[in-house]
Design a protein around this motif. Structure first.
Motif, PDB file in Angstrom:
ATOM      1  N   PHE A 125       8.218   2.468  25.723  1.00 28.67           N
ATOM      2  CA  PHE A 125       7.968   1.997  27.091  1.00 28.67           C
ATOM      3  C   PHE A 125       7.615   0.518  27.145  1.00 28.67           C
ATOM      4  O   PHE A 125       7.045   0.051  28.125  1.00 28.67           O
ATOM      5  CB  PHE A 125       6.839   2.826  27.730  1.00 28.67           C
ATOM      6  N   LEU A 126       7.950  -0.238  26.109  1.00 28.28           N
ATOM      7  CA  LEU A 126       7.627  -1.665  26.155  1.00 28.28           C
ATOM      8  C   LEU A 126       8.481  -2.364  27.205  1.00 28.28           C
ATOM      9  O   LEU A 126       9.596  -1.937  27.512  1.00 28.28           O
ATOM     10  CB  LEU A 126       7.787  -2.310  24.784  1.00 28.28           C
ATOM     11  N   ASN A 127       7.926  -3.426  27.785  1.00 34.13           N
ATOM     12  CA  ASN A 127       8.600  -4.181  28.838  1.00 34.13           C
ATOM     13  C   ASN A 127       7.879  -5.509  29.005  1.00 34.13           C
ATOM     14  O   ASN A 127       6.850  -5.758  28.366  1.00 34.13           O
ATOM     15  CB  ASN A 127       8.602  -3.395  30.155  1.00 34.13           C
ATOM     16  N   CYS A 128       8.384  -6.347  29.874  1.00 32.57           N
ATOM     17  CA  CYS A 128       7.715  -7.607  30.200  1.00 32.57           C
ATOM     18  C   CYS A 128       8.140  -8.016  31.607  1.00 32.57           C
ATOM     19  O   CYS A 128       8.789  -7.239  32.315  1.00 32.57           O
ATOM     20  CB  CYS A 128       8.045  -8.688  29.164  1.00 32.57           C
ATOM     21  N   THR A 129       7.804  -9.227  32.022  1.00 28.32           N
ATOM     22  CA  THR A 129       8.166  -9.649  33.378  1.00 28.32           C
ATOM     23  C   THR A 129       9.670  -9.850  33.535  1.00 28.32           C
ATOM     24  O   THR A 129      10.161  -9.986  34.651  1.00 28.32           O
ATOM     25  CB  THR A 129       7.457 -10.966  33.762  1.00 28.32           C
ATOM     26  N   ASN A 130      10.406  -9.859  32.429  1.00 30.46           N
ATOM     27  CA  ASN A 130      11.854 -10.060  32.502  1.00 30.46           C
ATOM     28  C   ASN A 130      12.656  -8.765  32.412  1.00 30.46           C
ATOM     29  O   ASN A 130      13.895  -8.802  32.466  1.00 30.46           O
ATOM     30  CB  ASN A 130      12.307 -11.012  31.389  1.00 30.46           C
ATOM     31  N   CYS A 131      11.975  -7.631  32.264  1.00 32.07           N
ATOM     32  CA  CYS A 131      12.716  -6.386  32.108  1.00 32.07           C
ATOM     33  C   CYS A 131      11.835  -5.177  32.404  1.00 32.07           C
ATOM     34  O   CYS A 131      10.610  -5.300  32.542  1.00 32.07           O
ATOM     35  CB  CYS A 131      13.292  -6.266  30.696  1.00 32.07           C
ATOM     36  N   GLY A 132      12.493  -4.022  32.493  1.00 28.44           N
ATOM     37  CA  GLY A 132      11.757  -2.776  32.661  1.00 28.44           C
ATOM     38  C   GLY A 132      11.894  -2.167  34.036  1.00 28.44           C
ATOM     39  O   GLY A 132      12.612  -2.685  34.907  1.00 28.44           O
ATOM     40  N   PRO A 133      11.201  -1.065  34.272  1.00 29.04           N
ATOM     41  CA  PRO A 133      11.303  -0.369  35.571  1.00 29.04           C
ATOM     42  C   PRO A 133      10.601  -1.146  36.669  1.00 29.04           C
ATOM     43  O   PRO A 133       9.586  -1.798  36.450  1.00 29.04           O
ATOM     44  CB  PRO A 133      10.605   0.965  35.294  1.00 29.04           C
ATOM     45  N   ARG A 134      11.131  -1.078  37.875  1.00 28.75           N
ATOM     46  CA  ARG A 134      10.538  -1.716  39.036  1.00 28.75           C
ATOM     47  C   ARG A 134      10.637  -0.772  40.251  1.00 28.75           C
ATOM     48  O   ARG A 134       9.681  -0.126  40.615  1.00 28.75           O
ATOM     49  CB  ARG A 134      11.254  -3.050  39.357  1.00 28.75           C
ATOM     50  N   PHE A 135      11.835  -0.680  40.831  1.00 30.78           N
ATOM     51  CA  PHE A 135      12.037   0.130  42.033  1.00 30.78           C
ATOM     52  C   PHE A 135      11.608   1.587  41.831  1.00 30.78           C
ATOM     53  O   PHE A 135      10.952   2.168  42.692  1.00 30.78           O
ATOM     54  CB  PHE A 135      13.515   0.076  42.427  1.00 30.78           C
ATOM     55  N   THR A 136      11.956   2.153  40.712  1.00 29.52           N
ATOM     56  CA  THR A 136      11.725   3.589  40.504  1.00 29.52           C
ATOM     57  C   THR A 136      10.261   3.948  40.285  1.00 29.52           C
ATOM     58  O   THR A 136       9.906   5.126  40.332  1.00 29.52           O
ATOM     59  CB  THR A 136      12.551   4.101  39.310  1.00 29.52           C
ATOM     60  N   ILE A 137       9.394   2.949  40.070  1.00 28.55           N
ATOM     61  CA  ILE A 137       7.965   3.241  39.872  1.00 28.55           C
ATOM     62  C   ILE A 137       7.101   2.683  41.009  1.00 28.55           C
ATOM     63  O   ILE A 137       5.873   2.762  40.944  1.00 28.55           O
ATOM     64  CB  ILE A 137       7.450   2.698  38.517  1.00 28.55           C
ATOM     65  N   THR A 138       7.739   2.134  42.047  1.00 30.10           N
ATOM     66  CA  THR A 138       6.985   1.456  43.107  1.00 30.10           C
ATOM     67  C   THR A 138       6.755   2.364  44.310  1.00 30.10           C
ATOM     68  O   THR A 138       7.683   2.973  44.824  1.00 30.10           O
ATOM     69  CB  THR A 138       7.730   0.191  43.562  1.00 30.10           C
ATOM     70  N   ARG A 139       5.485   2.411  44.754  1.00 32.35           N
ATOM     71  CA  ARG A 139       5.143   3.173  45.963  1.00 32.35           C
ATOM     72  C   ARG A 139       5.294   2.326  47.215  1.00 32.35           C
ATOM     73  O   ARG A 139       5.809   2.773  48.222  1.00 32.35           O
ATOM     74  CB  ARG A 139       3.696   3.686  45.873  1.00 32.35           C
ATOM     75  N   GLN A 140       4.828   1.080  47.147  1.00 33.36           N
ATOM     76  CA  GLN A 140       4.918   0.197  48.301  1.00 33.36           C
ATOM     77  C   GLN A 140       4.685  -1.235  47.873  1.00 33.36           C
ATOM     78  O   GLN A 140       4.271  -1.509  46.744  1.00 33.36           O
ATOM     79  CB  GLN A 140       3.898   0.596  49.378  1.00 33.36           C
ATOM     80  N   ILE A 141       4.974  -2.145  48.789  1.00 35.23           N
ATOM     81  CA  ILE A 141       4.762  -3.580  48.561  1.00 35.23           C
ATOM     82  C   ILE A 141       3.352  -3.936  49.042  1.00 35.23           C
ATOM     83  O   ILE A 141       2.865  -3.333  49.986  1.00 35.23           O
ATOM     84  CB  ILE A 141       5.833  -4.375  49.341  1.00 35.23           C
ATOM     85  N   PRO A 142       2.663  -4.956  48.440  1.00 29.76           N
ATOM     86  CA  PRO A 142       3.164  -5.837  47.402  1.00 29.76           C
ATOM     87  C   PRO A 142       3.284  -5.112  46.056  1.00 29.76           C
ATOM     88  O   PRO A 142       2.568  -4.151  45.776  1.00 29.76           O
ATOM     89  CB  PRO A 142       2.128  -6.951  47.311  1.00 29.76           C
ATOM     90  N   TYR A 143       4.192  -5.610  45.246  1.00 31.34           N
ATOM     91  CA  TYR A 143       4.453  -5.004  43.953  1.00 31.34           C
ATOM     92  C   TYR A 143       3.343  -5.418  42.982  1.00 31.34           C
ATOM     93  O   TYR A 143       3.425  -6.435  42.302  1.00 31.34           O
ATOM     94  CB  TYR A 143       5.830  -5.451  43.445  1.00 31.34           C
ATOM     95  N   ASP A 144       2.278  -4.651  42.962  1.00 27.12           N
ATOM     96  CA  ASP A 144       1.173  -4.813  42.028  1.00 27.12           C
ATOM     97  C   ASP A 144       0.908  -3.466  41.372  1.00 27.12           C
ATOM     98  O   ASP A 144       1.245  -2.413  41.933  1.00 27.12           O
ATOM     99  CB  ASP A 144      -0.084  -5.313  42.737  1.00 27.12           C
ATOM    100  N   ARG A 145       0.246  -3.479  40.226  1.00 27.14           N
ATOM    101  CA  ARG A 145       0.081  -2.258  39.445  1.00 27.14           C
ATOM    102  C   ARG A 145      -0.511  -1.095  40.246  1.00 27.14           C
ATOM    103  O   ARG A 145      -0.041   0.046  40.116  1.00 27.14           O
ATOM    104  CB  ARG A 145      -0.761  -2.550  38.192  1.00 27.14           C
ATOM    105  N   PRO A 146      -1.529  -1.323  41.083  1.00 34.78           N
ATOM    106  CA  PRO A 146      -2.075  -0.195  41.849  1.00 34.78           C
ATOM    107  C   PRO A 146      -1.057   0.449  42.803  1.00 34.78           C
ATOM    108  O   PRO A 146      -1.260   1.583  43.238  1.00 34.78           O
ATOM    109  CB  PRO A 146      -3.226  -0.835  42.648  1.00 34.78           C
TER     110      PRO A 146
END
Length: 769
Positions: free
Chosen positions: A132-153
């Protein structure tokens, strides 16, 4: 000299895809390099940057803000206003602000970057073989997001508290994991495990290596990924592929194949430069490419066609699986029974896939949005969208004008809905065919998520005219319950309007709308149409001649019915038509009765159904297992034939004597049957047919230009997925002096329909044209 050192403070409001893509650390580094003070913060509209320093340095910063943009970021608008200088020193990143309506974008899920890939296989790195390694240049985004702003919580990673090492990376503006919301490691992040068919966790030292052992032994595994589960087998194991097909009930439709890297893809397929660019893009779509003969891939993966759907590993887990040299390639197909939504939840997967999979590779990072793999192809030397999903959604597609908030629900097959606001349309991920309750529930679940995430409350709803579409029925009920305005948009007008909007055209244009099914304003099934289109209205001026679809939808699934109807319409006797369709006497009696009595035999002008009919005669394709199978096989049959002009008798005949101009196909049918009887190579017959169809529609466009003086032609509809037809049309139209427009960012098929519906509805609401 003094002017260059003048101090100023500005506020830059940035909109676009600027959250979750390394934009804030990029700005921090850029401001620091320029010696500027100030701050940056996320909010629901995008990013706010305050800068203070020498005027020349502020100007240099703003120039590099656009030129040096991080690879995943996209700037849609930058507004700069002057502020009063404060004397502030230092640049800082401040906490996100949550207020107002959402107008920023969520980034798309992105393939593992090269830096993370090096760490994945570096035995000295603390994330060695961590799935599950990732960084700001790669990895999951849309599929793990509940709402904006896109922050970890606001993501499914909120369940995982970072360890000290991960938190230090997250807090360091100079680290590439600065504010990487999915940041994690084996100490603090998600974990992967192997389970049996009963969902019981199996104790093993390395679940990934054990999964490889089971796949190489011929097993079928359900593997949880970024946007859902895949069903996977060894792509070189014919027996395993057949087992998967039988269990999944997917008997003929091609299966996608995942490989480790571009070098392996080159071994399996003959790739063009454009195809390699698509394969290696950050979106990592499935790309339909020409398979090499004898490449070792199981024959039952893509039966009857020369193309293979190939994509590269895009998640760390995929790279780990394919790092084992025993696996040349993996079948990675959506984990579902045919026509159902992809499974995303562990319990759901066990319940729905228990009869298909021998085991499960699971993890505990929650997937919040189902999202299939995207599918692309290079058609006529240009990238073309077939299925827009992972890697591309939820990125907005530009509109040629400001649109009100509205919903367009799309069609019946390959459903995608579209929400609009301002200058952007937000197309949903691929939702599949709305054939059953499960499909409708996925539609409603996704719509609720998108409306909540983007805070869009539609003021109107656009839908297809077909009264039998589930999307149309639902739209009427949903809009009626909310008192919203309903706006019906004719199917083929929507196709042409979508392409017009991509190119900023208001019309009038000549639109060639060529597909399988679309409800016409006369109640017939259209699909071979020459239209004069403006954004808000259209006129039908030429169409393929009508023939009956004996049995309605049964004629789509059994192409011999369309062949029989076409042959009879072309003047062949019942006995002759029966011979060429290989139908039984009983089948002929039933179909004849339907056609004679006009019972359950709607008239159609569909080019897609004409392709089916010719495939039924030339290939003896009596029945299909998936949408457009007959047409795809007919195109594939001609793949090695030159793009030569057809014999005159293959050309469609433009009949101007009728009340409405009609393209007649009787001469073409006589030529096809004659060539079949004389033993002409089937590949040559298929090539001549493609060329004849293209010639007929080019002639119709020329007639339209002579009558109306229009020189712009727009090509759309599902038949534009056909490489040979698309090229023949474009080249022929350009030789005839037309300016030709094709799709670039939206699918020409029904996956792009809702975008066109939204464009037409928005223009009507605005009173354009």
């Amino acid at each position: 000299m003094e002017a260059a050192k003048m101090q100023q403070r500005v506020c830059a409001r940035v909109r676009g895809v600027v959250q979750g893509v390394g934009f804030r650390p990029f700005v921090y580094r850029l401001a620091t390099e320029q010696g500027l003070a100030g701050q940056i913060s996320n909010d629901t509209e995008g990013v706010t940057i305050e800068l203070e320093g020498e005027t020349s340095r502020v100007a240099a910063f703003l120039a590099r803000l656009r030129s040096d943009l991080p690879p995943m970021a996209r700037l849609d608008e930058v507004t700069v206003v002057e502020m009063e200088a404060t004397g502030e020193t230092g640049f800082r990143i401040v906490a996100s602000e949550v207020h107002g309506a959402v107008s920023t974008g969520i980034p798309a899920d992105t393939a593992t970057c090269e830096d993370c890939l090096r760490e994945l296989f570096d035995a000295k790195d603390r994330r060695y073989r961590y799935p599950f390694l990732n960084c700001t240049n790669c990895g999951p985004r849309f599929t793990i997001t509940r709402q904006i702003p896109y922050d970890r919580p606001q993501t499914s990673m909120a369940a995982f508290t970072m360890c000290a090492a991960c938190q230090a990376e997250y807090d360091d503006p100079l680290n590439r994991r600065f504010h990487a919301q999915p940041n994690a490691c084996a100490v603090c992040g998600p974990r992967v495990w192997l389970a049996n068919a009963e969902a019981e966790e199996l104790v093993c030292a390395d679940p990934v290596r054990e999964a490889v052992e089971r796949i190489t032994a011929g097993g079928v595994l359900a593997i949880k990924g970024i946007g859902g589960f895949h069903l996977s087998v060894d792509a070189c194991n014919e027996s395993a592929v057949k087992t998967l097909r039988a269990r999944k009930r997917r008997y003929g439709k091609p299966l996608a194949v995942m490989v480790r890297d571009l070098a392996r893809a080159r071994e399996l397929c003959a790739l063009t430069e454009d195809e390699e660019v698509l394969l290696t893009s950050a979106a990592r779509p499935i790309v339909l490419v020409r398979a090499r003969s004898g490449n070792g891939i199981a024959e039952s993966i893509a039966p009857g066609i020369p193309w293979l759907g190939v994509f590269l590993a895009y998640a760390p887990l995929h790279h780990l699986l394919l790092s084992d040299e025993r696996l040349c390639a993996l079948v990675m197909t959506s984990a579902n029974l045919s026509e159902e939504p992809i499974a995303i939840d562990n319990d759901e997967a066990c319940r729905r896939l228990g009869a298909i999979a021998d085991g499960f590779v699971m993890h505990d990072r929650e997937i919040l949005q189902r999202c299939d793999d995207s599918v692309m192809a290079v058609v006529d030397d240009a990238p073309q969208v077939i299925r827009r999903a992972r890697g591309y959604v939820p990125l907005g597609v530009a509109l040629p004008f400001d649109a009100p908030q509205l919903l367009a629900v799309g069609g019946h097959l390959k459903n995608v809905f579209t929400l609009t606001r301002g200058r952007f349309a937000y197309q949903s991920q691929h939702l599949g065919d709305l054939e059953n309750l499960a499909g409708l529930e996925f539609f409603k679940e996704s719509l609720a998520h998108w409306m909540r995430t983007f805070e869009i409350e539609p003021k109107a709803v656009a839908h297809d005219l077909h009264p039998g579409y589930l999307s149309t029925t639902w739209a009427k009920e949903w809009a009626g319950g909310r008192g919203l305005r309903l706006m019906g948009v004719q199917h083929h007008h929507a196709h042409i309007a979508a392409c017009m909007a991509e190119h900023g055209l208001a019309g009038p244009v000549i639109g060639l709308a060529l597909d399988g099914t679309g409800y016409g304003t006369d109640g017939c099934i259209w699909g071979g149409e020459v239209l004069i289109c403006r954004t808000t209205e259209f006129e039908r001026i030429v169409h393929l001649e009508y023939v009956p679809m004996a049995g309605g939808d049964a004629a789509v699934k059994q192409p011999w019915r369309m062949a029989f109807a076409h042959l009879r319409s072309a003047g062949f006797s019942v006995a002759e038509a029966r011979v060429h369709t290989e139908a039984t006497a009983q089948e002929i009696r039933v179909v004849e009765r339907m056609m004679e009595r006009s019972v359950h035999a709607p008239l159609t002008s569909s080019l897609g159904r004409l392709f089916d009919a010719v495939a039924a005669v030339v290939l003896q394709r009596r029945q299909v297992d998936y949408d457009a199978q007959a047409a795809i096989e007919l195109e594939g049959l001609a793949v090695d034939e030159p793009y030569a002009p057809p014999p005159a008798e293959y050309a469609l005949r433009l009949d101007t004597a009728a009340d409405a101009r009609v393209l007649r196909v009787d001469a073409m049918w006589r030529a096809v049957v004659k060539d079949m009887q004389q033993g002409v190579q089937r590949s040559l017959i298929a090539a001549r047919f493609h060329a004849g169809v293209a010639r007929g529609f080019i002639d119709a466009a020329v007639q339209a230009r002579e009558a109306r003086g229009i020189t712009q032609v727009v090509l759309s509809g599902g038949c534009m997925h056909n490489r040979r037809l698309a090229r023949l049309l474009r080249e022929g139209l350009e030789r005839a002096g037309f300016r030709v427009y094709t799709h670039q960012k939206v699918s020409p098929g029904d996956a792009g329909l809702s975008y066109g519906q939204a464009v037409v509805a928005a223009a009507r609401l605005r009173g354009l044209d």
